[in-house]
Design a protein around this motif. Structure first.
Motif, PDB file in Angstrom:
ATOM      1  N   GLN A 252     -27.724 106.179 -63.744  1.00 16.92           N
ATOM      2  CA  GLN A 252     -28.315 107.555 -63.889  1.00 16.92           C
ATOM      3  C   GLN A 252     -28.559 107.575 -65.663  1.00 16.92           C
ATOM      4  OE1 GLN A 252     -25.223 109.528 -62.594  1.00 16.92           O
ATOM      5  NE2 GLN A 252     -25.394 110.323 -60.550  1.00 16.92           N
ATOM      6  N   ALA A 253     -28.236 107.364 -66.381  1.00 11.38           N
ATOM      7  CA  ALA A 253     -28.505 107.877 -67.199  1.00 11.38           C
ATOM      8  C   ALA A 253     -30.101 107.072 -68.373  1.00 11.38           C
ATOM      9  CB  ALA A 253     -27.189 107.679 -69.041  1.00 11.38           C
ATOM     10  N   LEU A 254     -29.997 105.349 -67.773  1.00  8.37           N
ATOM     11  CA  LEU A 254     -31.248 104.663 -68.245  1.00  8.37           C
ATOM     12  C   LEU A 254     -32.299 105.586 -67.220  1.00  8.37           C
ATOM     13  CD1 LEU A 254     -29.267 101.142 -68.255  1.00  8.37           C
ATOM     14  CD2 LEU A 254     -30.544 102.266 -69.981  1.00  8.37           C
ATOM     15  N   LYS A 255     -31.720 105.741 -66.479  1.00  7.21           N
ATOM     16  CA  LYS A 255     -33.369 106.109 -65.816  1.00  7.21           C
ATOM     17  C   LYS A 255     -33.952 108.059 -66.052  1.00  7.21           C
ATOM     18  CE  LYS A 255     -35.261 106.817 -61.050  1.00  7.21           C
ATOM     19  NZ  LYS A 255     -35.412 108.287 -60.710  1.00  7.21           N
ATOM     20  N   ILE A 256     -33.649 108.596 -65.936  1.00 11.95           N
ATOM     21  CA  ILE A 256     -33.522 109.821 -66.225  1.00 11.95           C
ATOM     22  C   ILE A 256     -33.558 110.482 -67.627  1.00 11.95           C
ATOM     23  CG2 ILE A 256     -30.629 110.855 -66.734  1.00 11.95           C
ATOM     24  CD1 ILE A 256     -34.175 112.297 -64.803  1.00 11.95           C
ATOM     25  N   CYS A 257     -33.164 109.043 -68.938  1.00  6.90           N
ATOM     26  CA  CYS A 257     -33.536 109.917 -69.966  1.00  6.90           C
ATOM     27  C   CYS A 257     -34.847 108.977 -70.624  1.00  6.90           C
ATOM     28  CB  CYS A 257     -32.002 109.360 -71.211  1.00  6.90           C
ATOM     29  SG  CYS A 257     -30.668 109.380 -71.219  1.00  6.90           S
ATOM     30  N   GLY A 258     -35.619 107.919 -69.648  1.00  5.39           N
ATOM     31  CA  GLY A 258     -36.919 107.583 -69.418  1.00  5.39           C
ATOM     32  C   GLY A 258     -37.471 108.300 -69.612  1.00  5.39           C
ATOM     33  N   GLU A 259     -37.232 108.870 -68.346  1.00  5.30           N
ATOM     34  CA  GLU A 259     -37.554 110.209 -67.978  1.00  5.30           C
ATOM     35  C   GLU A 259     -37.961 110.825 -69.234  1.00  5.30           C
ATOM     36  OE1 GLU A 259     -38.436 111.106 -63.985  1.00  5.30           O
ATOM     37  OE2 GLU A 259     -37.257 109.160 -63.372  1.00  5.30           O
ATOM     38  N   LEU A 260     -36.798 111.598 -69.191  1.00  7.69           N
ATOM     39  CA  LEU A 260     -36.719 112.626 -70.467  1.00  7.69           C
ATOM     40  C   LEU A 260     -37.773 112.592 -72.084  1.00  7.69           C
ATOM     41  CD1 LEU A 260     -33.228 114.348 -69.919  1.00  7.69           C
ATOM     42  CD2 LEU A 260     -35.178 115.079 -69.363  1.00  7.69           C
ATOM     43  N   GLN A 261     -37.609 111.171 -72.182  1.00 13.05           N
ATOM     44  CA  GLN A 261     -38.369 110.770 -73.505  1.00 13.05           C
ATOM     45  C   GLN A 261     -40.086 111.718 -73.040  1.00 13.05           C
ATOM     46  OE1 GLN A 261     -38.313 106.811 -73.178  1.00 13.05           O
ATOM     47  NE2 GLN A 261     -37.781 106.222 -74.959  1.00 13.05           N
ATOM     48  N   SER A 262     -40.446 112.399 -72.516  1.00 13.77           N
ATOM     49  CA  SER A 262     -41.549 112.537 -72.519  1.00 13.77           C
ATOM     50  C   SER A 262     -41.754 113.777 -72.799  1.00 13.77           C
ATOM     51  CB  SER A 262     -42.130 112.734 -71.147  1.00 13.77           C
ATOM     52  OG  SER A 262     -41.076 113.342 -70.191  1.00 13.77           O
ATOM     53  N   MET A 263     -40.819 114.543 -73.534  1.00 19.06           N
ATOM     54  CA  MET A 263     -40.854 116.084 -73.518  1.00 19.06           C
ATOM     55  C   MET A 263     -40.399 116.028 -75.161  1.00 19.06           C
ATOM     56  SD  MET A 263     -37.697 117.051 -74.630  1.00 19.06           S
ATOM     57  CE  MET A 263     -37.723 118.788 -74.786  1.00 19.06           C
ATOM     58  N   ASN A 264     -39.912 114.559 -75.533  1.00 20.47           N
ATOM     59  CA  ASN A 264     -40.114 114.622 -77.459  1.00 20.47           C
ATOM     60  C   ASN A 264     -38.248 114.987 -77.906  1.00 20.47           C
ATOM     61  OD1 ASN A 264     -40.443 113.790 -79.619  1.00 20.47           O
ATOM     62  ND2 ASN A 264     -41.405 115.022 -80.430  1.00 20.47           N
ATOM     63  N   PRO A 265     -37.836 114.586 -77.020  1.00 21.46           N
ATOM     64  CA  PRO A 265     -36.100 115.121 -77.572  1.00 21.46           C
ATOM     65  C   PRO A 265     -35.277 114.668 -78.642  1.00 21.46           C
ATOM     66  CG  PRO A 265     -36.380 113.769 -75.972  1.00 21.46           C
ATOM     67  CD  PRO A 265     -37.057 113.691 -76.329  1.00 21.46           C
ATOM     68  N   TYR A 266     -35.020 115.461 -79.389  1.00 21.24           N
ATOM     69  CA  TYR A 266     -34.865 115.291 -80.869  1.00 21.24           C
ATOM     70  C   TYR A 266     -33.558 114.614 -80.810  1.00 21.24           C
ATOM     71  CZ  TYR A 266     -33.390 115.853 -86.159  1.00 21.24           C
ATOM     72  OH  TYR A 266     -33.165 115.245 -87.143  1.00 21.24           O
ATOM     73  N   TRP A 267     -33.176 114.697 -79.560  1.00 14.56           N
ATOM     74  CA  TRP A 267     -31.918 113.380 -79.230  1.00 14.56           C
ATOM     75  C   TRP A 267     -31.260 114.208 -78.292  1.00 14.56           C
ATOM     76  CZ3 TRP A 267     -28.576 116.491 -83.790  1.00 14.56           C
ATOM     77  CH2 TRP A 267     -27.767 117.678 -83.162  1.00 14.56           C
ATOM     78  N   ILE A 268     -30.273 113.280 -76.880  1.00 15.60           N
ATOM     79  CA  ILE A 268     -30.052 112.595 -76.080  1.00 15.60           C
ATOM     80  C   ILE A 268     -28.542 112.722 -76.401  1.00 15.60           C
ATOM     81  CG2 ILE A 268     -30.430 112.385 -74.156  1.00 15.60           C
ATOM     82  CD1 ILE A 268     -32.833 111.053 -73.580  1.00 15.60           C
ATOM     83  N   GLU A 269     -27.686 114.506 -76.138  1.00 13.20           N
ATOM     84  CA  GLU A 269     -25.791 114.129 -76.582  1.00 13.20           C
ATOM     85  C   GLU A 269     -24.788 113.571 -75.020  1.00 13.20           C
ATOM     86  OE1 GLU A 269     -23.747 118.504 -77.910  1.00 13.20           O
ATOM     87  OE2 GLU A 269     -25.740 118.242 -78.448  1.00 13.20           O
ATOM     88  N   GLU A 270     -24.428 113.543 -75.625  1.00 13.31           N
ATOM     89  CA  GLU A 270     -23.080 112.761 -74.520  1.00 13.31           C
ATOM     90  C   GLU A 270     -23.684 112.225 -73.074  1.00 13.31           C
ATOM     91  OE1 GLU A 270     -18.969 114.719 -75.628  1.00 13.31           O
ATOM     92  OE2 GLU A 270     -20.768 116.624 -74.291  1.00 13.31           O
ATOM     93  N   PRO A 271     -24.711 111.058 -72.926  1.00  8.98           N
ATOM     94  CA  PRO A 271     -24.915 111.091 -71.714  1.00  8.98           C
ATOM     95  C   PRO A 271     -24.611 110.510 -70.691  1.00  8.98           C
ATOM     96  CG  PRO A 271     -25.599 109.199 -73.464  1.00  8.98           C
ATOM     97  CD  PRO A 271     -25.218 110.410 -74.442  1.00  8.98           C
TER      98      PRO A 271
END
Length: 408
Positions: A252-271
């Protein structure tokens, strides 16, 4: 001399929606409070953080640890606290309940933090001042480096502390300038989209240059939509962090984090699950250059060592009311300094204790003072609440670690 001990179960219900995340939907912010009272009348206050249920178990364990310090002089105790910490954390029966994690580790944090608070009050200085004035050897004497010898021997640790003395005076300017906070309260999980948007506007008006949104919804489209709301309101110059609070499996993390990259997060925490170091490594590699942040639920220095060894985390969020207290926090900070990984604490203490540790990390150890999480929900309960003005943390000047609570 430590004459009396008090342990209190303090629980603080929150306003509707506040404190909520993808896993912990209805938290009651709670502290297992340890008071060490010496024969001069000073009281050292330390605590561990829980979300309500089970707080009484942490209190009972803290009582066990604290009782072993009765009759000890605080200066004598802290001159060799690394060995004291080792002995307490490896008590032959209590250790079975961990080791070095869970209820017993939280309890040790409460007692350890009370020791540091009493020590600073005994010397009449804020904790940050006490820590930066310690010599490298005196500081090393407060640390337990067991199980780290493959990465950080006592000799290496001492040299690292000595090396970072250079530039200390220049870095001390932070005492006057302060450092940024980041606003976690803009985007609690149970808040509506409209409230998230409103809170973003408010945070920017208050001077915050970084903020965090809770993600991990059953419908990933909700996370993507809300993350873009924050980015839209914050603009491109504001740092926006996303926090899943361990909700996702690795696929799930691999999929959703890939999609969230488009908003340029500074970090993704406790995935994902905090014990799954290799999953974090796979995810970190997959979503680079976006970095992972973790530490809120990492219980001890050994697990942090493994995260650093594998290159799984871009930011370490050690929390001194989650791991074994100030002593182990400093140990983790030393490891991070060796690896040049930033330490941005999680604030189960609402920033009260960690505002001191950020100053110490920067001045004495050369860490960048990036920013510190700001959660204001319990401010009214502290004797000396943190001061954040214009989005900037102001330096506390009262003796101790700022952890005294207005509870009887």
């Amino acid at each position: 001399m430590i004459k009396n001990i008090q342990v209190k179960d303090a629980r603080f219900p929150l306003a509707k929606g506040a404190g909520s995340d993808a896993i912990h939907r209805d938290p009651i912010y709670s502290y297992a409070v340890t008071n060490l009272i010496d024969d001069s009348g000073l009281t050292g206050t330390g605590f561990a953080f829980t979300l309500g249920e089970g707080n009484d178990l942490v209190c009972k364990a803290a009582q066990f640890y604290a009782a072993q310090l009765k009759g000890r002089d605080i200066e004598e105790l802290m001159s060799d606290f690394g060995n004291v910490f080792y002995q307490l954390s490896n008590e032959q029966q209590f250790r079975w309940l961990g080791p070095h994690k869970g209820v017993v580790q939280l309890a040790l944090a409460a007692v350890t933090n009370a020791c540091y608070d009493l020590w600073a009050k005994k010397r009449g200085v804020p904790l940050w001042k006490l820590l930066i004035d310690l010599s490298p050897q005196e500081l090393l004497n407060t640390l337990d480096l067991s199980y780290l010898e493959d990465e950080l021997s006592p000799e290496q640790a001492l040299q690292l502390l000595k090396n970072n003395q250079q530039g200390k005076e220049d870095r001390s300017q932070i005492i006057h300038a302060g450092y940024p906070g980041y606003d976690t309260s803009i985007g609690w999980f149970n808040y509506s989209d409209e409230k998230v948007r409103e809170n973003c506007k408010k945070a920017i008006a208050e001077g915050f240059t970084a903020m965090k949104l809770k993600v991990g919804s059953q419908d990933p489209k909700r996370d993507i939509r809300r993350s873009h709301i924050v980015r839209e309101e914050a603009g491109d110059q504001v740092k926006v962090m996303l926090d899943a609070n361990q909700q996702w499996t690795l696929p799930q993390a691999l999929k959703i984090c890939g999609e969230l990259q488009s908003m340029n997060p500074y970090w993704i925490e406790e995935p994902t699950h905090p014990d799954d170091i290799l999953a974090h490594k796979k995810l970190a590699d997959a979503i680079a250059p976006v970095k992972l942040a973790l530490g809120e639920h990492v219980p001890n220095r050994i697990i942090f060592k493994n995260y650093l060894q594998t290159g799984s985390a871009g930011f370490i969020q050690a929390d001194a009311v989650r791991i074994g207290g100030v002593s182990e926090f400093i140990t983790v900070s030393l490891l991070c300094r060796k690896y040049n990984i930033p330490v941005v604490p999680h604030v189960g203490d609402m920033g009260q204790l960690h505002q001191h540790l950020v100053l110490f990390n920067h001045i004495s150890m050369g860490h960048d003072a990036l920013f510190l999480e700001h959660i204001p929900h319990l401010q009214e309960h502290f004797v000396h609440p943190v001061s954040v003005e214009g989005g900037v943390y102001k330096t506390p000047m009262e003796p101790g670690s700022s952890c005294d609570l207005k509870i009887k």
